[in-house]
Scaffold this motif. Structure first.
Motif, PDB file in Angstrom:
ATOM      1  N   GLN A 129      -3.261   1.096 -13.033  1.00 32.87           N
ATOM      2  CA  GLN A 129      -2.384   1.626 -14.073  1.00 32.87           C
ATOM      3  C   GLN A 129      -1.392   0.540 -14.454  1.00 32.87           C
TER       4      GLN A 129
ATOM      5  N   TRP B 183       2.006  -0.352 -17.329  1.00 30.49           N
ATOM      6  CA  TRP B 183       2.977   0.143 -18.305  1.00 30.49           C
ATOM      7  C   TRP B 183       3.724  -1.044 -18.880  1.00 30.49           C
TER       8      TRP B 183
ATOM      9  N   ARG C  84       9.072   7.171  -7.358  1.00 27.16           N
ATOM     10  CA  ARG C  84       8.380   6.999  -8.632  1.00 27.16           C
ATOM     11  C   ARG C  84       8.339   8.343  -9.347  1.00 27.16           C
TER      12      ARG C  84
ATOM     13  N   ARG D  47       7.030  10.089 -12.849  1.00 26.98           N
ATOM     14  CA  ARG D  47       6.234  10.020 -14.079  1.00 26.98           C
ATOM     15  C   ARG D  47       6.711  11.112 -15.018  1.00 26.98           C
TER      16      ARG D  47
ATOM     17  N   GLU E 112       2.968   8.162 -21.310  1.00 33.61           N
ATOM     18  CA  GLU E 112       3.616   8.526 -20.050  1.00 33.61           C
ATOM     19  C   GLU E 112       4.694   7.493 -19.753  1.00 33.61           C
TER      20      GLU E 112
ATOM     21  N   LEU F 241       7.616   6.038 -16.942  1.00 33.54           N
ATOM     22  CA  LEU F 241       7.703   5.862 -15.500  1.00 33.54           C
ATOM     23  C   LEU F 241       9.096   5.343 -15.160  1.00 33.54           C
TER      24      LEU F 241
END
Length: 196
Positions: A90, A92, A112, A114, A156, A158
């Motif tokens: 993943q 970002w 973390r 999300r 999404e 984070l």
């Protein structure tokens, strides 16, 4: 800045001492890695901090895409593939980074969170709020550093924060991880504050 993570979920009866040994013997290999802002070697253990799984889930903040790419196409990541199979990676795009009130302390735990970005959200406003929240997280007692990022493919967001003691981590605000080691050769070069 680019954020990156892969999660290796392990069997419920997996001996997490194997992962601890792996990090103890190999974690230092990225302590001088070009382009790497910070890598937190994260684990979750089933039944600890409400974790339903045993998991190895390193989290990276990259200063350069070249550093990230050289890791993914090099022997470090190939070792993960050889031992555990090829995990989904993943990633970002970075929004914000902030050093914490305990910046000089070793990081022991991480949180973390999300956040799905609502379809009707004003993206600029949402990103600004995440950058502000990053600074607020970093301003809490015990914070080592904090970062925010967004995946524009899945929309999404984070929020990631590292803490010097497990008791300082804001439990209930996301998934809690233990940090076994941090490699941070270029953390000092990560751009501070909002990144647009």
């Amino acid at each position: 800045m680019h954020a990156m993570q892969y999660e290796i979920t392990l069997p419920a009866d997996y001996d997490m001492a194997v992962i601890r040994h792996r990090v103890a013997t190999k974690g230092h290999l990225l302590d001088d890695y070009p382009g790497l802002g910070a890598k937190a070697y994260l684990i979750r253990e089933r039944g600890v901090d409400d974790s339903p799984v045993n998991q190895y889930a390193p989290f990276y903040l990259w200063n350069t895409p070249e550093g990230m790419n050289s890791f993914l196409w090099g022997p470090g990541f190939q070792g993960i593939v050889d031992d555990f199979g090829r995990p989904e990676v993943q990633h970002w795009t970075g929004l914000a980074f902030a050093e914490g009130t305990a910046s000089g302390a070793p990081a022991r735990s991480a949180v973390r969170r999300r956040i799905p970005i609502p379809a009707g959200a004003r993206l600029g406003t949402f990103a600004t709020e995440l950058a502000d929240e990053t600074a607020q997280l970093a301003g809490r007692g015990g914070a080592v550093y904090a970062a925010a990022a967004i995946d524009p493919r899945t929309w999404e967001a984070l929020l990631f924060s590292a803490w010097d003691h497990e008791s300082d981590a804001p439990k209930g605000e996301g998934e809690v991880f233990q940090i076994l080691h941090v490699s941070a050769p270029e953390r000092g070069f990560l751009t501070r504050g909002q990144q647009w």
